[in-house]
Design a protein around this motif. Structure first.
Motif, PDB file in Angstrom:
ATOM      1  N   SER A   1       0.836  -1.199   0.000  1.00 60.41           N
ATOM      2  CA  SER A   1       0.000   0.000   0.000  1.00 60.41           C
ATOM      3  C   SER A   1       0.873   1.251   0.000  1.00 60.41           C
ATOM      4  O   SER A   1       1.635   1.479   0.941  1.00 60.41           O
ATOM      5  CB  SER A   1      -0.920   0.014   1.222  1.00 60.41           C
ATOM      6  N   ARG A   2       0.741   2.065  -1.036  1.00 59.15           N
ATOM      7  CA  ARG A   2       1.469   3.327  -1.061  1.00 59.15           C
ATOM      8  C   ARG A   2       0.974   4.246   0.048  1.00 59.15           C
ATOM      9  O   ARG A   2       1.759   5.008   0.636  1.00 59.15           O
ATOM     10  CB  ARG A   2       1.305   4.004  -2.425  1.00 59.15           C
ATOM     11  N   THR A   3      -0.328   4.172   0.327  1.00 57.96           N
ATOM     12  CA  THR A   3      -0.881   5.009   1.390  1.00 57.96           C
ATOM     13  C   THR A   3      -0.258   4.667   2.733  1.00 57.96           C
ATOM     14  O   THR A   3       0.116   5.553   3.508  1.00 57.96           O
ATOM     15  CB  THR A   3      -2.410   4.839   1.465  1.00 57.96           C
ATOM     16  N   ALA A   4      -0.129   3.363   3.024  1.00 56.37           N
ATOM     17  CA  ALA A   4       0.471   2.941   4.288  1.00 56.37           C
ATOM     18  C   ALA A   4       1.933   3.351   4.372  1.00 56.37           C
ATOM     19  O   ALA A   4       2.416   3.777   5.432  1.00 56.37           O
ATOM     20  CB  ALA A   4       0.328   1.433   4.452  1.00 56.37           C
ATOM     21  N   ALA A   5       2.652   3.221   3.257  1.00 61.90           N
ATOM     22  CA  ALA A   5       4.068   3.595   3.244  1.00 61.90           C
ATOM     23  C   ALA A   5       4.246   5.096   3.477  1.00 61.90           C
ATOM     24  O   ALA A   5       5.109   5.523   4.251  1.00 61.90           O
ATOM     25  CB  ALA A   5       4.711   3.176   1.929  1.00 61.90           C
ATOM     26  N   VAL A   6       3.417   5.899   2.812  1.00 61.11           N
ATOM     27  CA  VAL A   6       3.496   7.347   2.990  1.00 61.11           C
ATOM     28  C   VAL A   6       3.109   7.719   4.419  1.00 61.11           C
ATOM     29  O   VAL A   6       3.726   8.594   5.045  1.00 61.11           O
ATOM     30  CB  VAL A   6       2.591   8.070   1.971  1.00 61.11           C
ATOM     31  N   ALA A   7       2.080   7.061   4.951  1.00 60.19           N
ATOM     32  CA  ALA A   7       1.663   7.329   6.327  1.00 60.19           C
ATOM     33  C   ALA A   7       2.788   7.012   7.305  1.00 60.19           C
ATOM     34  O   ALA A   7       3.051   7.784   8.236  1.00 60.19           O
ATOM     35  CB  ALA A   7       0.421   6.510   6.670  1.00 60.19           C
ATOM     36  N   ALA A   8       3.470   5.870   7.107  1.00 55.09           N
ATOM     37  CA  ALA A   8       4.580   5.502   7.980  1.00 55.09           C
ATOM     38  C   ALA A   8       5.704   6.523   7.896  1.00 55.09           C
ATOM     39  O   ALA A   8       6.276   6.933   8.917  1.00 55.09           O
ATOM     40  CB  ALA A   8       5.103   4.117   7.606  1.00 55.09           C
ATOM     41  N   ALA A   9       6.028   6.953   6.671  1.00 57.21           N
ATOM     42  CA  ALA A   9       7.091   7.941   6.487  1.00 57.21           C
ATOM     43  C   ALA A   9       6.723   9.267   7.150  1.00 57.21           C
ATOM     44  O   ALA A   9       7.551   9.883   7.831  1.00 57.21           O
ATOM     45  CB  ALA A   9       7.360   8.140   5.002  1.00 57.21           C
ATOM     46  N   CYS A  10       5.491   9.705   6.952  1.00 55.09           N
ATOM     47  CA  CYS A  10       5.052  10.957   7.561  1.00 55.09           C
ATOM     48  C   CYS A  10       5.020  10.857   9.079  1.00 55.09           C
ATOM     49  O   CYS A  10       5.404  11.800   9.790  1.00 55.09           O
ATOM     50  CB  CYS A  10       3.675  11.348   7.034  1.00 55.09           C
ATOM     51  N   GLY A  11       4.576   9.716   9.591  1.00 51.54           N
ATOM     52  CA  GLY A  11       4.572   9.516  11.037  1.00 51.54           C
ATOM     53  C   GLY A  11       5.972   9.595  11.622  1.00 51.54           C
ATOM     54  O   GLY A  11       6.181  10.151  12.705  1.00 51.54           O
ATOM     55  N   SER A  12       6.944   9.043  10.894  1.00 56.13           N
ATOM     56  CA  SER A  12       8.332   9.102  11.350  1.00 56.13           C
ATOM     57  C   SER A  12       8.842  10.534  11.381  1.00 56.13           C
ATOM     58  O   SER A  12       9.512  10.955  12.336  1.00 56.13           O
ATOM     59  CB  SER A  12       9.212   8.245  10.432  1.00 56.13           C
ATOM     60  N   VAL A  13       8.536  11.300  10.336  1.00 54.64           N
ATOM     61  CA  VAL A  13       8.966  12.708  10.278  1.00 54.64           C
ATOM     62  C   VAL A  13       8.323  13.512  11.394  1.00 54.64           C
ATOM     63  O   VAL A  13       8.992  14.296  12.100  1.00 54.64           O
ATOM     64  CB  VAL A  13       8.625  13.316   8.904  1.00 54.64           C
ATOM     65  N   VAL A  14       7.018  13.335  11.591  1.00 48.27           N
ATOM     66  CA  VAL A  14       6.303  14.071  12.635  1.00 48.27           C
ATOM     67  C   VAL A  14       6.881  13.736  14.011  1.00 48.27           C
ATOM     68  O   VAL A  14       7.073  14.625  14.859  1.00 48.27           O
ATOM     69  CB  VAL A  14       4.798  13.738  12.592  1.00 48.27           C
ATOM     70  N   ALA A  15       7.181  12.473  14.242  1.00 44.02           N
ATOM     71  CA  ALA A  15       7.735  12.054  15.534  1.00 44.02           C
ATOM     72  C   ALA A  15       9.090  12.691  15.791  1.00 44.02           C
ATOM     73  O   ALA A  15       9.378  13.160  16.903  1.00 44.02           O
ATOM     74  CB  ALA A  15       7.850  10.534  15.578  1.00 44.02           C
ATOM     75  N   THR A  16       9.935  12.714  14.768  1.00 45.67           N
ATOM     76  CA  THR A  16      11.269  13.300  14.930  1.00 45.67           C
ATOM     77  C   THR A  16      11.179  14.787  15.229  1.00 45.67           C
ATOM     78  O   THR A  16      11.853  15.296  16.135  1.00 45.67           O
ATOM     79  CB  THR A  16      12.112  13.065  13.659  1.00 45.67           C
TER      80      THR A  16
END
Length: 316
Positions: free
Chosen positions: A202-217
């Motif tokens: 899922s591209r949506t899941a991958a983008v969500a994971a990437a965005c979640g990582s950026v937001v967390a950092t």
């Protein structure tokens, strides 16, 4: 951890079917029913450590097998919903105790208990329309972390007075390790393999994971949390799972739900830091409790909010 996507029910329990169920069980850690995602995740586990790979597979097989013997729902078995908590439990046990035959026995027993707790959690939480997520894993691994004789955990460092500054290399490692720590992996390249596995399904899941990582950092840096722990991904893995759950699994993706998921991911960071401090005296760990509780709260709030994609009657 129910995930979107249709899975064809097998006609017979062949070795190939068992293999697909095993892979789906590992993939469901990140709410994916794809065996291809599970294959990428398995590669990432072995890339992190052969011990983590072996015990992750052992835990997933033990919890799935126990659920099958106890008569769990066959559709849930086929989708891998009985394997992901056992997978994480096996990894948590070997990370804490090291590989040995005693550890293997303990991992199998603990993973089997996860299957019972999964059934109980599904029955109780289903009444209020909430998913069990990784709560069974957190309960079992949390009890073991407190009960098993190990050296006392070091107290988490205190935040600094101002914002934390990271180098470009540290930011890159934090981005990858936030994803890798979902499986307790501390190798940055393992996080990239996990992200590739999400992208396959899922591209949506991958983008969500990437965005979640950026937001967390960014949130951890703004809070002044210790740079070394941010870089290790210890504050960001829950945010990654929260973003996948809210933006790519349980809510319809709209601009409103994207913002809602971003807020939830940011909220999980101080929650994770606080939980680490709370568990330190007993030698415990937050594991994925911040992800579980944050996702429950944001899903439970949905019916009271009147915005596209958020105002659902209940999570399914």
């Amino acid at each position: 951890m129910p995930a979107a996507g249709q899975v064809v029910r097998p006609r017979g329990w062949t070795p190939a079917v068992f293999g697909q169920i095993q892979l789906r069980g590992i993939a469901q850690v990140a709410l994916s029913p794809s065996p291809w995602t599970g294959l990428f995740f398995t590669v990432a586990l072995f890339a992190g450590s052969w011990r983590i790979g072996v015990y992750g597979l052992l835990g997933a097989a033990a919890s799935t097998g126990a659920a099958a013997v106890l008569g769990a729902d066959r559709d849930g078995l086929v989708k891998g919903l009985e394997g992901y908590c056992g997978c994480l439990t096996g990894i948590a046990v070997v990370v804490r105790l090291g590989a040995s035959w005693r550890t293997a026995v303990l991992a199998v027993l603990a993973a089997a208990v996860c299957s019972v707790l999964s059934a109980a959690a599904g029955r109780l939480l289903g009444r209020v329309g909430l998913p069990a997520l990784t709560a069974p894993f957190c309960l079992v691994a949390g009890a073991l972390a407190i009960a098993l004789p190990t050296a006392p955990a070091a107290a988490p460092p205190l935040p600094t007075a101002g914002a934390t500054t990271l180098s470009v290399a540290e930011l890159g490692h934090a981005f990858c390790n936030n994803i890798g720590q979902v499986f307790l992996l501390d190798k940055w390249y393992a996080g990239l393999i996990l992200l590739a596995g999400l992208l396959v399904a899922s591209r949506t899941a991958a983008v969500a994971a990437a965005c979640g990582s950026v937001v967390a950092t960014l949130t951890a840096c703004a809070m002044g949390l210790p740079a070394d722990r941010i870089t290790e991904g210890l504050y960001g893995y829950n945010a990654v799972l929260v973003a996948i759950a809210l933006a790519a699994t349980f809510l319809t993706l709209t601009p409103w739900t994207a913002g809602y998921a971003t807020l939830a991911a940011a909220a999980s960071v101080p929650f994770t830091a606080a939980w680490q401090t709370f568990d330190q005296p007993s030698g415990g760990s937050p594991f994925t409790w911040p992800f579980v509780v944050t996702t429950w709260l944001f899903l439970a709030a949905g019916p009271a909010l009147d915005r596209p994609g958020i105002s659902i009657e209940k999570a399914t």
